[in-house]
Design an enzyme around this catalytic site. Structure first.
Site, mmCIF file in Angstrom:
data_model
loop_
_atom_site.group_PDB
_atom_site.id
_atom_site.type_symbol
_atom_site.label_atom_id
_atom_site.label_comp_id
_atom_site.label_asym_id
_atom_site.label_seq_id
_atom_site.Cartn_x
_atom_site.Cartn_y
_atom_site.Cartn_z
ATOM 1 N N GLU A 1 -8.036 8.463 -0.857
ATOM 2 C CA GLU A 1 -8.990 8.843 -1.887
ATOM 3 C C GLU A 1 -10.370 8.477 -1.342
ATOM 4 O O GLU A 1 -10.582 7.338 -0.923
ATOM 5 C CB GLU A 1 -8.691 8.064 -3.181
ATOM 6 C CG GLU A 1 -9.539 8.547 -4.330
ATOM 7 C CD GLU A 1 -9.270 7.793 -5.630
ATOM 8 O OE1 GLU A 1 -8.354 6.951 -5.677
ATOM 9 O OE2 GLU A 1 -10.007 8.063 -6.581
ATOM 10 N N ARG B 1 3.371 -2.527 1.500
ATOM 11 C CA ARG B 1 1.953 -2.597 1.840
ATOM 12 C C ARG B 1 1.724 -3.727 2.818
ATOM 13 O O ARG B 1 2.453 -4.711 2.810
ATOM 14 C CB ARG B 1 1.151 -2.964 0.592
ATOM 15 C CG ARG B 1 0.785 -1.840 -0.294
ATOM 16 C CD ARG B 1 0.128 -2.426 -1.526
ATOM 17 N NE ARG B 1 -1.320 -2.246 -1.488
ATOM 18 C CZ ARG B 1 -1.914 -1.109 -1.822
ATOM 19 N NH1 ARG B 1 -1.216 -0.070 -2.199
ATOM 20 N NH2 ARG B 1 -3.226 -1.004 -1.780
ATOM 21 N N LYS C 1 -9.794 -1.776 -1.829
ATOM 22 C CA LYS C 1 -11.144 -1.189 -1.870
ATOM 23 C C LYS C 1 -11.956 -1.752 -3.029
ATOM 24 O O LYS C 1 -13.162 -1.959 -2.898
ATOM 25 C CB LYS C 1 -11.036 0.329 -2.006
ATOM 26 C CG LYS C 1 -10.717 1.001 -0.690
ATOM 27 C CD LYS C 1 -10.685 2.501 -0.835
ATOM 28 C CE LYS C 1 -9.369 2.962 -1.376
ATOM 29 N NZ LYS C 1 -9.108 4.400 -1.180
#
Ligand code: ATP
Ligand code: MG
Length: 563
Positions: free
Chosen positions: A39, A264, A274
């Site tokens: 994104e 992850r 982020k």
């Protein structure tokens, strides 16, 4: 095995097993098509590198193709500047998606069409409840939700309302389009999830063409389907979303990519997400998304990490389903291993004190031959000027040395690398008692650093010639957080309360050997005995490079491993 050589032996893991089984049974016609779907709302970090190295690496291994797809379905948080940064970082790691650069926003019309199709199949409806009501009526993990009173709207009415949502007739939040699944599902995500919401916001690519935007779960499976993705890899938090991913594709009966989740990557003593990095940036704790203390790819690049070292690291940590936190020391170990082979050795003094060699002629300069890289004979040699006044590290001298201190001390002889043996005779101090000059004598017979009579010294020290040294700024970095993990953050505090106050130390008056004045942004060196350093691309000016410490020489990982 050396980690710099290509890994010819494919690392086994469960995703590889799935792909090989699919190829063997001819699922997806034996093809492998993967994607990385960032994104564009921030810079990529090393966790993202794990994701795209995995997806892209698998496509390469099985002679497939891989796409870069910007998942730009949320107009409010996204920015073209992030698109450019993301592309630069992926290229830097050596991947080329050729012309397969896609944008979820290019599929908005198709996604809209699929939504109309779902309405026609009575699988979606327009809800007039407020978002609060929707939330309340969702139920809890223990109790089922309640059907929306609008769930029984006719297909015709739904089609009409949805078209008017698109046409901009309603305010933000007035209506949503929801999938009609099961309000009693044990999986909360299956309780008539929202597919579209109204948001009168300008999109960085589609401008004002849309005022309704698709939700992630609805959009993502369609993006994968439209691109013909075979194996859609994502991190573990999407596991519970998989039934929904599958549901949309089944209802529409279109190409069905296989979603596979993996753990992850987390790293100790830092934050990756982020949102957290954005907090650090906007609070001014770091100097930007590319601050060398951050594990963003642009931060690592600026700090001097090589792309190869990052790929080696990702390869080394492997792929698994269980959550794992990797010690920062392993990352440093990997970069050190890589830099050891490729960086030339130079001499730099970070905390200088002056040495005066009283029996060396005041007007003389000699050029000492130094080896550039003992790991790489092709790197050759260079000449380093030597003269009567030098700088050495302040902590390489002690007036009253304890037992195990073998470096310079009054009356003691040591070797100056590539130069001579010197013996300290006395020191000069200022009014406060700080040593300002260390006086020595040298033995002219030891030129090059060896005594013809075979006598030994216990220490070899680096130095620079005072008259020739170049005055420079060097930036030393340490861990960003004082805690290993944000799980350790106490109640009522946030990770911002655990910033290491010494994560950046600026040394403004370091003394570097003259060859370094020519160093250009991105050049990497080993400063003998001190660590790996690289030229900062932001603060350096021509002829005045500023250096970042990439890593120290001390290997914490080697120590941890021995335990
Ligand atoms: P963050 O939580 O750090 O903000 P994100 O998941 O919101 O990251 P996206 O741009 O949505 O960022 O992520 C693109 C892809 O990268 C996703 O498929 C996601 O699963 C993957 N990814 C993100 N963070 C990690 C991580 N730490 N380790 C492995 N993969 C990750
Ligand atoms: Mg995300």
């Amino acid at each position: 095995m050396s980690t710099n050589e290509p890994n010819t032996e494919l690392r086994r893991h469960f995703i590889r097993d799935i792909i090989e089984a699919d190829i063997a049974t001819g699922t997806f016609g034996g093809k492998v098509v993967t994607r990385f779907p960032p994104e564009p709302n921030g810079f990529l970090h090393i966790g993202h590198a794990k994701a795209f190295c995995l997806s892209y690496g698998l496509a390469e291994d099985y002679h497939g193709v891989y796409n870069l797809r910007f998942d730009d379905t949320n107009p409010v948080k996204e920015d073209p500047r992030f698109v450019e940064a993301i592309k630069k970082d992926i290229k830097w790691l050596g991947f080329d998606w050729e012309d397969r650069e896609y944008y979820a926003s290019d599929y908005f019309e198709q996604m809209y069409g699929y939504a109309v199709e779902l309405i026609k199949k009575d699988k979606a409806f327009v809800d007039s409840q407020t978002l609060d009501e929707i939330r309340k009526n969702r139920g809890t993990i223990k109790s089922p939700g309640t059907n929306s009173p609008y769930r029984t709207r006719s297909i015709q009415e739904n089609l009409d309302l949805f078209a008017r949502m698109r046409a901009g007739e309603f305010e933000d939040g007035a209506l949503v389009l929801r999938a009609k699944i099961d309000m009693a599902s044990p999986n909360m995500l299956m309780r008539d999830p929202i597919m579209y919401r109204i948001r009168h916001a300008r999109h960085h690519r589609t401008g004002d063409s849309w005022c309704i935007y698709p939700m992630y779960d609805y959009a993502h499976c369609l993006e994968d389907s439209i691109e013909g993705i075979t194996h859609s890899l994502c991190s573990l938090e999407f596991e519970a979303h998989r039934p929904l991913y599958d549901w949309y594709l089944e209802q529409l009966n279109i190409h069905h990519s296989k979603q596979i989740e993996f753990a992850r990557l987390n790293i100790t003593h830092t934050v990756l997400s982020k949102r957290k990095v954005e907090t650090l940036v906007s609070a001014g704790v770091v100097e930007g998304w590319d601050d060398p203390r951050l594990l963003t790819l642009s931060g690592l690049r600026r700090r001097g990490y090589t792309p190869q070292s990052i790929r080696n690291f990702i390869d080394r940590i492997g792929v698994a389903k269980s959550l794992s936190t990797v010690d920062f020391a392993l990352l440093e170990h990997t970069v050190r291993e890589d830099l050891n082979k490729r960086s030339n050795r130079v001499m730099a003094v970070l905390n200088p004190v002056k040495v005066i060699i009283d029996n060396y002629p005041a007007d003389q300069t000699e050029e000492m031959q130094a080896i550039n890289n003992p790991e790489n004979p092709e790197a050759g040699t260079r000449l380093v000027p030597f003269s009567r006044e030098l700088f050495i590290e302040r902590d390489d001298f002690m007036e009253e040395p304890p037992k195990k201190f073998y470096r310079l001390a009054p009356g003691r002889e040591v070797r100056l690398r590539y130069a001579y043996f010197i013996t300290c005779t006395h020191v000069v101090k200022d009014a406060s008692g700080t040593i300002t000059e260390i006086h020595c004598t040298y033995d002219p017979a030891t030129k090059g650093g060896n005594a013809p009579d075979g006598r030994k010294v216990k220490a070899t020290m680096h130095w620079v010639s005072a008259a020739h040294a170049y005055d420079a700024e060097v930036r030393l970095y340490d861990k960003l957080l004082t805690v290993e993990s944000t799980d350790e953050v106490a109640e009522g505090k946030t990770f911002m309360d655990y910033i290491n106050p010494n994560s950046l130390e600026i040394r403004s008056h370091c003394k570097l050997e003259p060859s370094l004045a020519k160093a250009a942004a991105g050049d990497r060196f080993q400063f003998e005995r001190l660590g790996y350093f690289s030229v900062d691309p932001v603060y350096s000016t021509p002829g005045r490079p500023v250096f970042n410490r990439t890593a120290t020489l001390r290997d914490e990982w080697a120590k941890l491993r021995k335990k």
